[in-house]
Design an enzyme around this catalytic site. Sequence first.
Site, PDB file in Angstrom:
ATOM      1  N   GLY A  74       0.778  -1.228   0.000  1.00 19.17           N
ATOM      2  CA  GLY A  74       0.000   0.000   0.000  1.00 19.17           C
ATOM      3  C   GLY A  74       0.810   1.279   0.000  1.00 19.17           C
ATOM      4  O   GLY A  74       0.381   2.294   0.554  1.00 19.17           O
ATOM      5  N   ASN A 101      10.577   6.979  -7.737  1.00 18.72           N
ATOM      6  CA  ASN A 101       9.294   6.431  -8.166  1.00 18.72           C
ATOM      7  C   ASN A 101       8.174   7.190  -7.459  1.00 18.72           C
ATOM      8  O   ASN A 101       8.215   7.368  -6.234  1.00 18.72           O
ATOM      9  CB  ASN A 101       9.244   4.939  -7.824  1.00 18.72           C
ATOM     10  N   CYS A 131      -1.971   2.972 -10.035  1.00 23.58           N
ATOM     11  CA  CYS A 131      -2.501   3.308  -8.724  1.00 23.58           C
ATOM     12  C   CYS A 131      -3.867   3.959  -8.893  1.00 23.58           C
ATOM     13  O   CYS A 131      -4.209   4.436  -9.973  1.00 23.58           O
ATOM     14  CB  CYS A 131      -1.555   4.227  -7.963  1.00 23.58           C
TER      15      CYS A 131
END
Length: 305
Positions: A74, A101, A131
């Site tokens: 997560g 990233n 995402c």
Amino acid sequence: MSKVDQSVVLAGVKMKNPVVVASGTFGFGREYGQFYNLNELGGICCKGLTLHRREGNPSPRIAETPMGILNSVGLQNPGVDAFIAEELPELRTHDLAIIANISGNTPEEYGIMCEKLSAAGVDMIEVNISCPNVKAGGLAYGTKPELAAEVTRMAKAHSTVPVMVKLSPNVTDITEIARAVADAGADALSLINTLRGMRIDVNTHRPILKMNTGGLSGPAVLPVAVRMVWEVANAVDLPILGMGGVAKGADAAQLMLAGASAVAVGTACFADPYAPVKVRDELAALAEMQGISKVSDFTGAVKPW
């Protein structure tokens, strides 16, 4: 020492060898730096950053599979500002490419992070489009060409360093997304991200991961990664960072033959911290054995039937 030239160039960023460590598997390098000098690496894709600190998902969030792992961590991270203040100065002391990233909930968040990280002096930004997209009702940016292009344009507009877009394999046609991202101005592509998977405890009848599903990585996904890198390399004219199941030099060679300019080692690091260095040395040894003077000659050299 191998006589093979191991240097490569990825979107204008020069690296002394083609082996990068994949985002989310290496943290910011501090722990692995206790095993060997990080200068051994060609580059590091840092742990995924978000605009603000995130605690990540509840446990259990890692589950083993016969040929890899499932994760639903997560995006636990300290936030982009904390990374710039606390982690980047240490990374800059090493001779390796630093790839940040990033993941965002809106295109605007990507833009803000690109501005901050460019100004801070990273070498490249890896834009994770796999995402949730708040504006699109939870749909991942990486599954719709128009959304992937929108994020890419925003990142490019706010970045002064090369922008590499990380593609999701959880799509019908990855080349469709690759073309959209390329047309929007991406400097490079990285692929593949994890495949969605699930494991269920047959005794409790509950999913093993608290979030029910997670991302599958490890040796099991290598053939999928090789196929997708090959397809994308034939669809767009952009440098590729190939990843997915790389644990040996021959694995890296497969991805490079398929079209990757460099490779990332991820899940293998959990089983063997020295895996990236071993991949580098095995790749060079393979090149030498085949009479290849520089590892960059592997890139795109596959001979399809």
